[in-house]
Design a protein around this motif. Structure first.
Motif, PDB file in Angstrom:
ATOM      1  N   ALA A 342     -71.529  48.902 -54.836  1.00 22.91           N
ATOM      2  CA  ALA A 342     -70.479  48.310 -55.661  1.00 22.91           C
ATOM      3  C   ALA A 342     -70.832  48.406 -57.137  1.00 22.91           C
ATOM      4  CB  ALA A 342     -70.265  46.853 -55.257  1.00 22.91           C
ATOM      5  N   LEU A 343     -72.076  48.077 -57.470  1.00 21.69           N
ATOM      6  CA  LEU A 343     -72.504  48.148 -58.860  1.00 21.69           C
ATOM      7  C   LEU A 343     -72.490  49.588 -59.362  1.00 21.69           C
ATOM      8  CD1 LEU A 343     -73.630  46.752 -61.367  1.00 21.69           C
ATOM      9  CD2 LEU A 343     -75.923  46.929 -60.378  1.00 21.69           C
ATOM     10  N   PHE A 344     -72.951  50.514 -58.523  1.00 24.58           N
ATOM     11  CA  PHE A 344     -72.997  51.918 -58.925  1.00 24.58           C
ATOM     12  C   PHE A 344     -71.585  52.461 -59.169  1.00 24.58           C
ATOM     13  CE2 PHE A 344     -73.207  56.480 -58.231  1.00 24.58           C
ATOM     14  CZ  PHE A 344     -74.312  56.827 -58.983  1.00 24.58           C
ATOM     15  N   TYR A 345     -70.668  52.197 -58.240  1.00 22.46           N
ATOM     16  CA  TYR A 345     -69.302  52.700 -58.411  1.00 22.46           C
ATOM     17  C   TYR A 345     -68.599  52.034 -59.584  1.00 22.46           C
ATOM     18  CZ  TYR A 345     -69.059  55.520 -54.143  1.00 22.46           C
ATOM     19  OH  TYR A 345     -69.240  56.491 -53.199  1.00 22.46           O
ATOM     20  N   THR A 346     -68.867  50.739 -59.811  1.00 18.05           N
ATOM     21  CA  THR A 346     -68.263  50.069 -60.960  1.00 18.05           C
ATOM     22  C   THR A 346     -68.726  50.711 -62.262  1.00 18.05           C
ATOM     23  OG1 THR A 346     -68.108  47.979 -59.742  1.00 18.05           O
ATOM     24  CG2 THR A 346     -68.005  47.851 -62.138  1.00 18.05           C
ATOM     25  N   GLY A 347     -70.022  51.024 -62.347  1.00 19.01           N
ATOM     26  CA  GLY A 347     -70.544  51.669 -63.549  1.00 19.01           C
ATOM     27  C   GLY A 347     -69.950  53.046 -63.774  1.00 19.01           C
ATOM     28  N   THR A 348     -69.846  53.843 -62.718  1.00 13.44           N
ATOM     29  CA  THR A 348     -69.332  55.205 -62.892  1.00 13.44           C
ATOM     30  C   THR A 348     -67.827  55.209 -63.153  1.00 13.44           C
ATOM     31  OG1 THR A 348     -69.134  55.436 -60.467  1.00 13.44           O
ATOM     32  CG2 THR A 348     -71.153  56.254 -61.497  1.00 13.44           C
ATOM     33  N   ILE A 349     -67.079  54.329 -62.491  1.00 15.91           N
ATOM     34  CA  ILE A 349     -65.637  54.259 -62.754  1.00 15.91           C
ATOM     35  C   ILE A 349     -65.386  53.761 -64.171  1.00 15.91           C
ATOM     36  CG2 ILE A 349     -63.502  53.070 -62.128  1.00 15.91           C
ATOM     37  CD1 ILE A 349     -64.486  53.119 -59.220  1.00 15.91           C
ATOM     38  N   GLY A 350     -66.172  52.765 -64.608  1.00 18.04           N
ATOM     39  CA  GLY A 350     -66.042  52.293 -65.985  1.00 18.04           C
ATOM     40  C   GLY A 350     -66.367  53.376 -66.991  1.00 18.04           C
ATOM     41  N   SER A 351     -67.388  54.173 -66.693  1.00 20.90           N
ATOM     42  CA  SER A 351     -67.729  55.295 -67.575  1.00 20.90           C
ATOM     43  C   SER A 351     -66.589  56.301 -67.639  1.00 20.90           C
ATOM     44  CB  SER A 351     -69.007  55.981 -67.073  1.00 20.90           C
ATOM     45  OG  SER A 351     -69.304  57.123 -67.837  1.00 20.90           O
ATOM     46  N   GLY A 352     -65.962  56.552 -66.489  1.00 26.88           N
ATOM     47  CA  GLY A 352     -64.842  57.484 -66.462  1.00 26.88           C
ATOM     48  C   GLY A 352     -63.667  57.027 -67.301  1.00 26.88           C
ATOM     49  N   ALA A 353     -63.531  55.699 -67.468  1.00 28.34           N
ATOM     50  CA  ALA A 353     -62.442  55.168 -68.291  1.00 28.34           C
ATOM     51  C   ALA A 353     -62.790  55.185 -69.776  1.00 28.34           C
ATOM     52  CB  ALA A 353     -62.111  53.739 -67.843  1.00 28.34           C
ATOM     53  N   ILE A 354     -64.051  54.905 -70.106  1.00 24.16           N
ATOM     54  CA  ILE A 354     -64.448  54.746 -71.512  1.00 24.16           C
ATOM     55  C   ILE A 354     -64.832  56.077 -72.163  1.00 24.16           C
ATOM     56  CG2 ILE A 354     -66.174  53.683 -73.031  1.00 24.16           C
ATOM     57  CD1 ILE A 354     -66.289  51.368 -71.012  1.00 24.16           C
ATOM     58  N   ALA A 355     -65.501  56.960 -71.394  1.00 20.09           N
ATOM     59  CA  ALA A 355     -66.035  58.197 -71.979  1.00 20.09           C
ATOM     60  C   ALA A 355     -64.972  59.051 -72.664  1.00 20.09           C
ATOM     61  CB  ALA A 355     -66.769  59.000 -70.910  1.00 20.09           C
ATOM     62  N   PRO A 356     -63.782  59.286 -72.058  1.00 15.47           N
ATOM     63  CA  PRO A 356     -62.793  60.112 -72.766  1.00 15.47           C
ATOM     64  C   PRO A 356     -62.393  59.536 -74.121  1.00 15.47           C
ATOM     65  CG  PRO A 356     -62.202  59.887 -70.451  1.00 15.47           C
ATOM     66  CD  PRO A 356     -63.321  58.931 -70.702  1.00 15.47           C
ATOM     67  N   VAL A 357     -62.366  58.206 -74.225  1.00 12.21           N
ATOM     68  CA  VAL A 357     -62.023  57.581 -75.498  1.00 12.21           C
ATOM     69  C   VAL A 357     -63.100  57.873 -76.542  1.00 12.21           C
ATOM     70  CG1 VAL A 357     -61.549  55.399 -76.667  1.00 12.21           C
ATOM     71  CG2 VAL A 357     -60.731  55.764 -74.322  1.00 12.21           C
ATOM     72  N   LEU A 358     -64.366  57.712 -76.139  1.00 16.41           N
ATOM     73  CA  LEU A 358     -65.462  57.938 -77.084  1.00 16.41           C
ATOM     74  C   LEU A 358     -65.546  59.403 -77.503  1.00 16.41           C
ATOM     75  CD1 LEU A 358     -68.237  55.685 -75.474  1.00 16.41           C
ATOM     76  CD2 LEU A 358     -66.661  55.135 -77.347  1.00 16.41           C
ATOM     77  N   TYR A 359     -65.457  60.304 -76.528  1.00 14.42           N
ATOM     78  CA  TYR A 359     -65.481  61.724 -76.877  1.00 14.42           C
ATOM     79  C   TYR A 359     -64.229  62.118 -77.665  1.00 14.42           C
ATOM     80  CZ  TYR A 359     -69.589  62.769 -74.009  1.00 14.42           C
ATOM     81  OH  TYR A 359     -70.865  62.827 -73.503  1.00 14.42           O
ATOM     82  N   GLY A 360     -63.117  61.450 -77.377  1.00 14.69           N
ATOM     83  CA  GLY A 360     -61.910  61.726 -78.147  1.00 14.69           C
ATOM     84  C   GLY A 360     -62.083  61.364 -79.615  1.00 14.69           C
ATOM     85  N   LEU A 361     -62.715  60.220 -79.879  1.00 15.78           N
ATOM     86  CA  LEU A 361     -62.993  59.836 -81.265  1.00 15.78           C
ATOM     87  C   LEU A 361     -63.934  60.842 -81.922  1.00 15.78           C
ATOM     88  CD1 LEU A 361     -63.454  55.975 -80.780  1.00 15.78           C
ATOM     89  CD2 LEU A 361     -61.496  57.161 -81.816  1.00 15.78           C
ATOM     90  N   LEU A 362     -64.913  61.320 -81.138  1.00 14.23           N
ATOM     91  CA  LEU A 362     -65.823  62.338 -81.665  1.00 14.23           C
ATOM     92  C   LEU A 362     -65.062  63.627 -81.957  1.00 14.23           C
ATOM     93  CD1 LEU A 362     -68.851  62.746 -82.289  1.00 14.23           C
ATOM     94  CD2 LEU A 362     -69.108  63.654 -79.969  1.00 14.23           C
ATOM     95  N   GLY A 363     -64.112  63.973 -81.084  1.00 16.55           N
ATOM     96  CA  GLY A 363     -63.295  65.156 -81.312  1.00 16.55           C
ATOM     97  C   GLY A 363     -62.444  65.039 -82.560  1.00 16.55           C
ATOM     98  N   ASP A 364     -61.930  63.828 -82.833  1.00 15.46           N
ATOM     99  CA  ASP A 364     -61.165  63.614 -84.062  1.00 15.46           C
ATOM    100  C   ASP A 364     -62.028  63.823 -85.297  1.00 15.46           C
ATOM    101  OD1 ASP A 364     -58.828  63.038 -82.711  1.00 15.46           O
ATOM    102  OD2 ASP A 364     -59.216  60.879 -82.649  1.00 15.46           O
TER     103      ASP A 364
END
Length: 400
Positions: A342-364
């Protein structure tokens, strides 16, 4: 005991494990399909309810948020209640959510129904993963890879089926039919899934032979899983733009993405077995090093050779995940396997939600090419973490 009797005994022992894997895989396919069919329905709901893009994103977020946020509580409940019952009820709850979505008359009803369905799906990853892990014991890496792969089959099949059904019937009737499919899968869990027992019941009977080696290793595994997901989601965010800049048409970009997903499904299927045979460290170094090299190659190559590399890149991007899932039980006390998944999947799913935003800001800030190069650098950053993780595994880091 003669050889025939030994063979029959072996088959008898393998049957419950195979049945657990089959039912868990079917359940995984349903829930992952339920998760991704929302993308097919968003344009339909926009036309039906006159929704803004923000509200459409909120609908998707309600499902994903309920699923991710409840996994850890579900893992704790599974330490006190038979996991089979939780999995069956969770699957039925997901089906009920889509049934209510099909009956909803407005945005509030639809949002509540999707949140309910997401809550039901929160049971799937921790319970089913732990069930497969316990069923196969030390040989669980390969079966966990198959379980992981089954989710990709659902992601491909259910949205595609939904698209076909929407041509011949209304979206409401389509959801009623899909809800009925969920009820059937819940019935399969009830009838064919062997009893999983309570997580705490394993505490006294499933002691680990490598308990000393495990101490402190799970946080390295979780960190690798979070970064690996970030690499995958960040790269996929920029891939259509990279292909466009190389002169790809819209159909070509769609074909290229399909190649990545096909390769990813193959990677999930094969890398679990690879990790079992050559060890976690070698496999992670291979997949992450290969990911970094292939991302950079896609960046610098012309369109045609870049597209040719995409299936192999898909294998590398997704292959690590099966290796990591297969390692969770080795780093976890047996009575806390559900909680760890549960902890592992929560971490990876959360990363999947946050990472595109962070990389998107880097892309900007830097442009898509440099932001994509940053995903390759993130993949390389996983390698020293894998070396640190190997010290906590049963396999010898100098030989694995």
């Amino acid at each position: 005991m003669n050889q025939t009797a030994i063979t029959e005994t072996s088959r008898t022992e393998r049957a419950p494990a195979a049945r657990t894997l089959a039912v868990a895989g079917l359940n995984h396919a349903l829930h992952d399909g339920y998760t991704d069919l929302i993308y097919v329905l968003l344009p339909v709901w926009q036309a039906e309810f006159a929704l803004s893009y923000g509200l459409l994103a909120l609908l998707r977020g309600l499902y994903a948020g309920a699923m991710a946020g409840l996994q850890i509580p579900v893992g704790r409940i599974a330490e006190r209640v038979d996991g089979k019952l939780i999995l069956m009820l969770g699957t039925a709850l997901s089906a009920l959510g889509y049934l209510l979505a099909g009956l909803s008359g407005g945005i509030l009803g639809l949002a509540s129904a999707l949140a309910l369905s997401g809550a039901g799906s929160s049971t799937q990853h921790p319970i089913a993963s732990a069930a497969v892990s316990r069923a196969y014991g030390k040989a669980a890496r390969g079966p966990l890879g198959i379980y992981n792969f089954s989710g990709d089959l659902g992601k491909a099949a259910i949205p595609a089926l939904t698209s076909i059904l929407l041509v011949i019937m209304s979206w409401r009737h389509t959801l009623l039919l899909l809800a009925f499919a969920g009820v059937l899968v819940a019935g399969c869990v009830a009838l064919w899934m062997p009893s999983l027992g309570k997580g705490r019941a394993s505490k006294s009977t499933a002691a680990s032979p490598h308990a000393g080696a495990r101490a402190g290793g799970f946080h390295w595994l979780l960190a690798i899983g979070i970064l690996d997901t970030a690499v995958r989601m960040g790269f996929l965010t920029f891939l259509p733009f990279l292909l466009r800049d190389k002169g790809a048409s819209l159909p070509t970009s769609g074909f290229a993405l399909a190649l990545v997903f096909i390769g990813g499904a193959a990677g999930k299927f094969t890398c679990g077995w690879l990790g079992e045979r050559v060890g976690t460290l070698r496999t992670v170094l291979l997949t992450e090093g290969g990911t970094a090299a292939l991302i950079l190659a896609v960046l610098v190559l012309p369109l045609t050779p870049a597209v040719v590399l995409l299936p192999l890149l898909g294998v590398m991007l997704n292959g690590t995940s099966s290796v990591l899932y297969g390692t969770v039980p080795e780093l976890t006390p047996p009575h806390q396997t559900e909680r760890a998944f549960a902890l592992f999947y929560t971490g990876t799913i959360g990363s999947g939600a946050i990472a595109p935003v962070l990389y998107g800001l880097l892309g900007d800030a830097l442009g898509p090419s440099l932001a994509t190069a940053a995903t390759a650098a993130t993949a390389l950053a996983i390698c020293p973490l894998a070396i640190a993780l190997a010290r906590h595994l049963a396999e010898d880091p100098t030989t694995a």
